[in-house]
Design a protein around this motif. Structure first.
Motif: not given
Length: 437
Positions: A187-216
């Motif tokens: 919902i905010t840039e910080t929300c995206t960053k913290v969520a992406a950080a978690l997935y990058r520690h868990v997954l091997e696949g690329e984590v692609h950040e988008v601008s909003s939940p609606a886009v995802a």
């Protein structure tokens, strides 16, 4: 240190405790991957039986490796509970609950709503909440965000909210939860960053950040709508090719020799599973709010939904050629799962085929080594193993699911008539009467 920085530090140091709400086809594999990557994971589910199985190290999902589940449970990295009060213990939580359609083909978001409310009851400052359930654009901000902000949290400052669609493809031998690229929109840039950080520690696949939940959210709907529409085109081609006396499978094989501008999709007895037959209609429903009619999506749905009836009608014609009626005929259905090498019958078109044939008076025998039993209406039907006598006694063998574990040469050797809706017998010796979709 700011709330965001403290949470990010916990994630980076793998000191964060992760919650997963919903331990089904999406949630359990995700919980396992998070536990394997070094996080302490608590799984939440309303079903006592699922919770008990997880805590006993007993696997019930095909994409989870039995030994891995058993090991991480024994080590204490993963446990399950029905007690949502334990949300107080977690630093991040993923919502992986069903999003079905109701009887009016409208989205049923009740599972997401109840999960968001339960999480909000026990949420604390510095928590990340990620919705993974496939849904219409706007759900995260319309349902999850208000549930948490009503408790006084400020999104992006004291609570972090994001959407990251699941991309599970049951039975896929090459791609799984671990290595499939992930899309994240906060919902905010910080929300995206913290969520992406978690997935990058868990997954091997690329984590692609988008601008909003609606886009995802729209991205996931677009993925499944793309398949929905292209499968409908393949099915429509199959119906037309049958009338014209053309082999649609040969047509597709020829078309896919072009190295650009064509992607092969294949016809079949209809669409199944929890995603492709359902998700596009979330978008259709939401589009009405914007005074837009998604004609192509709805037409594709009509074509795909008509395939079980087409299969039954062709089966009747095949039997009629041998002066037999569907009423009283012995029909062997080879495969009831909605796709190969899985045990999932959700929305399987084969259920509709069986129902129509039974209603017409056919004697149905179902062979599927992945599915020991299944329910049609209120009736539970048992499947049987591959058997020579059953095949030889059949007036028609209908191949509806192309499991790779079946000896199809054995099927061909002992069947009088085969109607193959999946082009399964390609490359092997066939019986005298073999018909493809």
């Amino acid at each position: 240190m700011a709330v965001f920085e403290r949470l990010l530090e916990k994630i980076n140091n793998k000191e964060a405790v992760i919650g997963v709400v919903g331990l089904g086809y999406v949630g359990l594999p995700l919980a396992v991957e998070k536990a394997k990557s070094g996080y302490k994971v608590i799984g939440f589910d309303v079903q006592d039986s699922r919770v008990k199985q997880v805590n006993d190290g007993i696997n019930y999902i095909g994409d989870v490796i039995n030994e891995e589940l058993s090991e991480i449970v024994k080590s204490g990295q993963l446990e399950a509970t029905t007690d949502y009060a334990r949300i107080t213990e977690v630093d991040a939580v993923a919502i992986c609950v069903p999003t079905p359609l109701d009887i009016y083909q409208q989205p049923d978001t009740s599972y997401v709503e109840s999960s968001a409310k339960e999480i909000a009851k026990y949420a604390h400052e510095g928590m990340l909440v990620v919705l993974e359930s496939t849904t219409y654009p706007g759900t995260t901000e319309e349902i999850v965000k208000p549930a948490l902000e009503d408790r006084g949290f400020v999104t992006g400052e004291t609570i972090f909210i994001a959407y990251s669609p699941e991309r599970v493809d049951p039975g896929n031998k090459d791609f799984n939860t671990k290595n499939t690229p992930k899309v994240v929109g906060g919902i905010t840039e910080t929300c995206t960053k913290v969520a992406a950080a978690l997935y990058r520690h868990v997954l091997e696949g690329e984590v692609h950040e988008v601008s909003s939940p609606a886009v995802a959210e729209m991205e996931k709907i677009f993925e499944n709508t793309f398949r929905h529409i292209n499968i409908a085109l393949a099915n429509e081609m199959a119906v037309l090719c049958e009338r014209m006396g053309i082999d649609v499978w040969e047509v597709i094989d020829a078309a896919k020799t072009k190295p650009y501008g064509f992607m092969a999709f294949y016809p079949g007895p209809g669409l199944g599973g929890h995603c492709i037959p359902i998700d596009p209609f979330y978008l259709t429903w939401k589009a009405r709010e914007y005074n837009y009619h998604t004609r192509l999506i709805e037409l594709a749905g009509e074509i795909n939904n008509a395939m079980p009836e087409f299969v039954v009608d062709r089966s009747m014609k095949i039997l009629n050629e041998d002066a037999k009626a569907l009423n009283g005929a012995n029909i062997v259905i080879l495969g009831v799962a909605y796709k190969r090498d899985i045990d999932d019958v959700r929305e399987s078109p084969v259920l509709d085929i069986i129902s129509q044939m039974k209603k017409a008076g056919a004697n149905i025998t179902v062979i599927d080594s992945f599915v020991p039993s299944f329910k049609i209406g209120g009736e539970i039907l048992e499947t049987v193993g591959l058997d020579q006598a059953i095949l030889e006694n059949a007036d028609l063998v209908l191949i509806t699911t192309d499991h790779t574990t079946v000896d199809y040469q054995f099927v061909a050797n002992h069947s009088k008539v085969i109607f193959d809706t999946r082009n399964t017998l390609k490359g092997i010796e066939k019986p005298n009467k073999y018909i493809k979709l």
